[in-house]
Design a protein around this motif. Structure first.
Motif, PDB file in Angstrom:
ATOM      1  N   LEU A   1      -2.117 -10.310  -5.945  1.00  0.00           N
ATOM      2  CA  LEU A   1      -2.123  -9.343  -4.846  1.00  0.00           C
ATOM      3  C   LEU A   1      -1.436  -9.914  -3.608  1.00  0.00           C
ATOM      4  O   LEU A   1      -0.706  -9.201  -2.905  1.00  0.00           O
ATOM      5  CB  LEU A   1      -3.557  -8.935  -4.502  1.00  0.00           C
ATOM      6  N   GLY A   2      -1.670 -11.200  -3.354  1.00  0.00           N
ATOM      7  CA  GLY A   2      -1.004 -11.840  -2.221  1.00  0.00           C
ATOM      8  C   GLY A   2       0.502 -11.822  -2.375  1.00  0.00           C
ATOM      9  O   GLY A   2       1.239 -11.575  -1.409  1.00  0.00           O
ATOM     10  N   GLY A   3       0.976 -12.074  -3.597  1.00  0.00           N
ATOM     11  CA  GLY A   3       2.415 -12.031  -3.856  1.00  0.00           C
ATOM     12  C   GLY A   3       2.987 -10.642  -3.636  1.00  0.00           C
ATOM     13  O   GLY A   3       4.068 -10.484  -3.057  1.00  0.00           O
ATOM     14  N   LEU A   4       2.264  -9.623  -4.083  1.00  0.00           N
ATOM     15  CA  LEU A   4       2.721  -8.248  -3.877  1.00  0.00           C
ATOM     16  C   LEU A   4       2.741  -7.892  -2.388  1.00  0.00           C
ATOM     17  O   LEU A   4       3.683  -7.263  -1.895  1.00  0.00           O
ATOM     18  CB  LEU A   4       1.828  -7.272  -4.644  1.00  0.00           C
ATOM     19  N   LEU A   5       1.684  -8.307  -1.687  1.00  0.00           N
ATOM     20  CA  LEU A   5       1.636  -8.032  -0.245  1.00  0.00           C
ATOM     21  C   LEU A   5       2.738  -8.773   0.497  1.00  0.00           C
ATOM     22  O   LEU A   5       3.315  -8.251   1.450  1.00  0.00           O
ATOM     23  CB  LEU A   5       0.275  -8.420   0.330  1.00  0.00           C
ATOM     24  N   LYS A   6       3.032  -9.989   0.065  1.00  0.00           N
ATOM     25  CA  LYS A   6       4.094 -10.762   0.703  1.00  0.00           C
ATOM     26  C   LYS A   6       5.447 -10.056   0.528  1.00  0.00           C
ATOM     27  O   LYS A   6       6.250  -9.992   1.456  1.00  0.00           O
ATOM     28  CB  LYS A   6       4.140 -12.166   0.106  1.00  0.00           C
TER      29      LYS A   6
ATOM     30  N   ARG B   1      -5.823 -15.507   1.495  1.00  0.00           N
ATOM     31  CA  ARG B   1      -5.684 -16.969   1.441  1.00  0.00           C
ATOM     32  C   ARG B   1      -7.039 -17.648   1.659  1.00  0.00           C
ATOM     33  O   ARG B   1      -7.396 -18.589   0.952  1.00  0.00           O
ATOM     34  CB  ARG B   1      -4.690 -17.448   2.488  1.00  0.00           C
ATOM     35  N   ARG B   2      -7.821 -17.150   2.631  1.00  0.00           N
ATOM     36  CA  ARG B   2      -9.154 -17.729   2.879  1.00  0.00           C
ATOM     37  C   ARG B   2     -10.064 -17.547   1.667  1.00  0.00           C
ATOM     38  O   ARG B   2     -10.821 -18.449   1.312  1.00  0.00           O
ATOM     39  CB  ARG B   2      -9.787 -17.091   4.118  1.00  0.00           C
TER      40      ARG B   2
ATOM     41  N   THR C   1     -10.538 -14.278 -10.677  1.00  0.00           N
ATOM     42  CA  THR C   1     -10.462 -13.732  -9.321  1.00  0.00           C
ATOM     43  C   THR C   1      -9.352 -14.400  -8.532  1.00  0.00           C
ATOM     44  O   THR C   1      -8.589 -13.731  -7.830  1.00  0.00           O
ATOM     45  CB  THR C   1     -11.815 -13.908  -8.599  1.00  0.00           C
ATOM     46  N   ILE C   2      -9.248 -15.721  -8.651  1.00  0.00           N
ATOM     47  CA  ILE C   2      -8.189 -16.443  -7.948  1.00  0.00           C
ATOM     48  C   ILE C   2      -6.819 -15.971  -8.416  1.00  0.00           C
ATOM     49  O   ILE C   2      -5.912 -15.735  -7.606  1.00  0.00           O
ATOM     50  CB  ILE C   2      -8.345 -17.965  -8.131  1.00  0.00           C
ATOM     51  N   ARG C   3      -6.651 -15.815  -9.733  1.00  0.00           N
ATOM     52  CA  ARG C   3      -5.361 -15.325 -10.258  1.00  0.00           C
ATOM     53  C   ARG C   3      -5.028 -13.952  -9.702  1.00  0.00           C
ATOM     54  O   ARG C   3      -3.898 -13.684  -9.304  1.00  0.00           O
ATOM     55  CB  ARG C   3      -5.396 -15.286 -11.789  1.00  0.00           C
ATOM     56  N   GLU C   4      -6.024 -13.069  -9.672  1.00  0.00           N
ATOM     57  CA  GLU C   4      -5.788 -11.715  -9.180  1.00  0.00           C
ATOM     58  C   GLU C   4      -5.482 -11.720  -7.684  1.00  0.00           C
ATOM     59  O   GLU C   4      -4.592 -11.006  -7.218  1.00  0.00           O
ATOM     60  CB  GLU C   4      -7.001 -10.824  -9.475  1.00  0.00           C
ATOM     61  N   LEU C   5      -6.196 -12.542  -6.918  1.00  0.00           N
ATOM     62  CA  LEU C   5      -5.928 -12.632  -5.484  1.00  0.00           C
ATOM     63  C   LEU C   5      -4.517 -13.161  -5.229  1.00  0.00           C
ATOM     64  O   LEU C   5      -3.820 -12.687  -4.327  1.00  0.00           O
ATOM     65  CB  LEU C   5      -6.960 -13.533  -4.803  1.00  0.00           C
ATOM     66  N   ARG C   6      -4.087 -14.142  -6.024  1.00  0.00           N
ATOM     67  CA  ARG C   6      -2.723 -14.664  -5.865  1.00  0.00           C
ATOM     68  C   ARG C   6      -1.693 -13.594  -6.201  1.00  0.00           C
ATOM     69  O   ARG C   6      -0.656 -13.473  -5.538  1.00  0.00           O
ATOM     70  CB  ARG C   6      -2.527 -15.888  -6.749  1.00  0.00           C
TER      71      ARG C   6
END
Length: 107
Positions: A66-71, A97-98, A59-64
């Protein structure tokens, strides 16, 4: 071959008495972390490597990701100057991030 290495590495065996509930809990937590019960107990006892549930790690890997794509998208939208979309993206990035921090603290 792998079992032979493990047999040579661990030369002592200890017995631990547990209730049925405790045994089930340890087995469930080890399975969640994706490691053997012995490895789980060693990590708990010696505090070496943190015990990370496979699902949390994924989950953490996927959130990171997605965060990179959103950034990246954030930078594109920033150039266009759409303030409403920028605010929405910023809120989403903060939520991601939270979530990552929350999952990391549980480990």
């Amino acid at each position: 071959m792998e079992k032979r290495k493990a047999a040579n590495r661990f030369q002592r065996r200890r017995t631990l008495r547990l209730t049925d509930e405790e045994d089930e809990r340890i087995a469930r937590q080890a399975a969640t972390a994706g490691i053997s019960i012995s490895e789980y107990m060693r990590r708990l006892f010696f505090g070496s490597r943190p015990i990370i549930a496979r699902t949390d790690d994924q989950t953490i890997r996927e959130l990171r990701r997605l965060g990179g794509l959103l950034k990246h998208y954030f930078d594109v939208v920033k150039r266009t100057g759409n303030a409403g979309t920028l605010a929405e993206l910023e809120t989403t990035l903060r939520a991601i991030r939270r979530s990552i921090e929350s999952l990391s603290e549980k480990q």
